[in-house]
Design a protein around this motif. Structure first.
Motif, PDB file in Angstrom:
ATOM      1  N   ASP A 181     -12.896   2.225 -19.803  1.00 26.12           N
ATOM      2  CA  ASP A 181     -13.383   1.244 -18.833  1.00 26.12           C
ATOM      3  C   ASP A 181     -12.227   0.467 -18.232  1.00 26.12           C
ATOM      4  N   ASP A 182     -11.160   0.257 -19.015  1.00 27.95           N
ATOM      5  CA  ASP A 182     -10.005  -0.478 -18.501  1.00 27.95           C
ATOM      6  C   ASP A 182      -9.348   0.289 -17.366  1.00 27.95           C
ATOM      7  N   ARG A 183      -9.225   1.610 -17.522  1.00 22.67           N
ATOM      8  CA  ARG A 183      -8.626   2.409 -16.462  1.00 22.67           C
ATOM      9  C   ARG A 183      -9.524   2.427 -15.232  1.00 22.67           C
ATOM     10  N   ALA A 184     -10.821   2.514 -15.446  1.00 19.62           N
ATOM     11  CA  ALA A 184     -11.745   2.494 -14.317  1.00 19.62           C
ATOM     12  C   ALA A 184     -11.645   1.169 -13.575  1.00 19.62           C
ATOM     13  N   ALA A 185     -11.546   0.083 -14.335  1.00 22.85           N
ATOM     14  CA  ALA A 185     -11.429  -1.238 -13.712  1.00 22.85           C
ATOM     15  C   ALA A 185     -10.110  -1.363 -12.956  1.00 22.85           C
ATOM     16  N   ALA A 186      -9.040  -0.797 -13.537  1.00 25.30           N
ATOM     17  CA  ALA A 186      -7.736  -0.854 -12.871  1.00 25.30           C
ATOM     18  C   ALA A 186      -7.762  -0.080 -11.560  1.00 25.30           C
ATOM     19  N   GLN A 187      -8.431   1.093 -11.580  1.00 26.42           N
ATOM     20  CA  GLN A 187      -8.541   1.872 -10.347  1.00 26.42           C
ATOM     21  C   GLN A 187      -9.359   1.117  -9.303  1.00 26.42           C
ATOM     22  N   GLN A 188     -10.376   0.407  -9.754  1.00 25.01           N
ATOM     23  CA  GLN A 188     -11.187  -0.386  -8.835  1.00 25.01           C
ATOM     24  C   GLN A 188     -10.360  -1.488  -8.188  1.00 25.01           C
ATOM     25  N   LEU A 190      -7.192  -1.290  -7.677  1.00 23.68           N
ATOM     26  CA  LEU A 190      -6.311  -0.634  -6.715  1.00 23.68           C
ATOM     27  C   LEU A 190      -7.013  -0.420  -5.381  1.00 23.68           C
ATOM     28  N   THR A 191      -8.323  -0.155  -5.423  1.00 23.54           N
ATOM     29  CA  THR A 191      -9.084   0.035  -4.190  1.00 23.54           C
ATOM     30  C   THR A 191      -9.006  -1.210  -3.333  1.00 23.54           C
ATOM     31  N   GLY A 192      -9.047  -2.361  -3.997  1.00 24.47           N
ATOM     32  CA  GLY A 192      -8.942  -3.623  -3.263  1.00 24.47           C
ATOM     33  C   GLY A 192      -7.535  -3.936  -2.802  1.00 24.47           C
ATOM     34  N   LEU A 193      -6.557  -3.187  -3.337  1.00 21.08           N
ATOM     35  CA  LEU A 193      -5.150  -3.428  -2.970  1.00 21.08           C
ATOM     36  C   LEU A 193      -4.556  -2.203  -2.279  1.00 21.08           C
ATOM     37  N   SER A 194      -5.411  -1.424  -1.654  1.00 19.80           N
ATOM     38  CA  SER A 194      -4.974  -0.145  -1.095  1.00 19.80           C
ATOM     39  C   SER A 194      -3.885  -0.292  -0.048  1.00 19.80           C
ATOM     40  N   GLU A 195      -3.825  -1.441   0.607  1.00 18.53           N
ATOM     41  CA  GLU A 195      -2.770  -1.605   1.612  1.00 18.53           C
ATOM     42  C   GLU A 195      -1.389  -1.662   0.971  1.00 18.53           C
ATOM     43  N   HIS A 196      -1.331  -2.056  -0.337  1.00 19.26           N
ATOM     44  CA  HIS A 196      -0.053  -2.121  -1.036  1.00 19.26           C
ATOM     45  C   HIS A 196       0.261  -0.821  -1.782  1.00 19.26           C
ATOM     46  N   ARG A 202      -5.348   6.566  -3.141  1.00 20.44           N
ATOM     47  CA  ARG A 202      -5.995   7.726  -2.534  1.00 20.44           C
ATOM     48  C   ARG A 202      -6.099   8.896  -3.511  1.00 20.44           C
ATOM     49  N   SER A 203      -5.079   9.069  -4.360  1.00 20.98           N
ATOM     50  CA  SER A 203      -5.089  10.194  -5.307  1.00 20.98           C
ATOM     51  C   SER A 203      -5.923   9.907  -6.546  1.00 20.98           C
ATOM     52  N   ARG A 204      -6.427   8.667  -6.659  1.00 18.52           N
ATOM     53  CA  ARG A 204      -7.238   8.277  -7.827  1.00 18.52           C
ATOM     54  C   ARG A 204      -6.453   8.519  -9.114  1.00 18.52           C
ATOM     55  N   LEU A 205      -5.192   8.112  -9.092  1.00 20.58           N
ATOM     56  CA  LEU A 205      -4.266   8.388 -10.195  1.00 20.58           C
ATOM     57  C   LEU A 205      -4.806   7.944 -11.549  1.00 20.58           C
ATOM     58  N   LEU A 206      -5.337   6.747 -11.620  1.00 17.08           N
ATOM     59  CA  LEU A 206      -5.738   6.187 -12.908  1.00 17.08           C
ATOM     60  C   LEU A 206      -7.017   6.793 -13.456  1.00 17.08           C
ATOM     61  N   LEU A 207      -7.718   7.560 -12.641  1.00 19.54           N
ATOM     62  CA  LEU A 207      -8.947   8.195 -13.109  1.00 19.54           C
ATOM     63  C   LEU A 207      -8.779   9.686 -13.388  1.00 19.54           C
TER      64      LEU A 207
END
Length: 230
Positions: A181-188, A190-196, A202-207
């Motif tokens: 769940d921690d990795r899923a939350a971290a990826q989420q 990242l979605t909010g920080l996609s400009e950085h 885009r590659s969904r690295l953490l998932l």
């Protein structure tokens, strides 16, 4: 290091020929032996990790007195070395005469990774321990295979250490970075920080949890670089 190990084994063989004082081992338990000590140490390491291996705790699992262990091993460090080497024995097919050097290397390294994943403590312990006969045999077979494939002697050590680092790094990451769940939350996040971080978002690295596929493809990248140039 090897001479020191042989000296320790010589002393150990003297201890093993001696008999501990009667009453130290419960009669209900099988006779205490080096093989039982090593096998039980592996079980304890699998259950509790490196920090969980204590001589008294090991003796309790064996149904023996703590001091009786020292008839067979010199100290806890020797137990670590023996346990580590025992789980890294390579039981693969005889590949000496095979011409498929790349397939042989893949088989050796996938087997090595699988052995360490069955015993996750081994990957973190390996760089800090004396190399026993089983891991040395693996390295010898790997070196002989690469040399036979045309890897020059001047490049052989670089090739071996590159593959060593890849296998250990991939195994430690897999053992400690499970999908959670921690990795899923971290990826989420990242979605909010996609400009950085647009590329890894885009590659969904953490998932990405295709650990086996990533290992094999990464190994292909390394072996492409080692392949003899025509």
């Amino acid at each position: 290091m090897a001479a020191k190990r042989r000296g320790a084994e010589s002393k150990g063989s003297g201890r093993r020929n001696a008999s501990p004082q009667s009453g130290q081992e419960p009669r209900s338990e099988p006779p205490l032996s080096l093989e039982r000590i090593v096998a039980t140490a592996v079980e304890l390491l699998d259950a509790e990790g490196v920090d969980g291996l204590k001589m008294r705790r090991l003796a309790d699992r064996l149904g023996a007195g703590a001091m009786s262990l020292y008839w067979h091993v010199g100290n806890k460090e020797e137990v670590f070395d023996l346990a580590l080497d025992s789980v890294l024995e390579y039981r693969g097919p005889d590949i000496v005469e095979s011409r498929d050097w790349r397939g042989n290397v893949v088989h050796m390294l996938e087997d090595w990774r699988a052995s360490m994943l069955r015993h996750p403590w081994s990957a973190s312990l390996l760089p800090r321990r004396a190399l026993g006969p089983n891991i040395l045999s693996r390295l010898e077979l790997l070196s002989k295979t690469l040399s036979g494939a045309g890897v020059a002697d001047t490049d052989l050590n670089v090739a071996i250490w590159s593959l060593w680092n890849f296998v250990l790094g991939a195994t430690i990451t897999r053992a400690n970075f499970d999908l959670s769940d921690d990795r899923a939350a971290a990826q989420q996040r990242l979605t909010g920080l996609s400009e950085h971080y647009p590329t890894i978002e885009r590659s969904r690295l953490l998932l990405d949890n295709d650990w086996g596929g990533a290992f094999r493809k990464g190994l292909d990248f390394l072996l492409d670089g080692l392949a003899p140039r025509q």
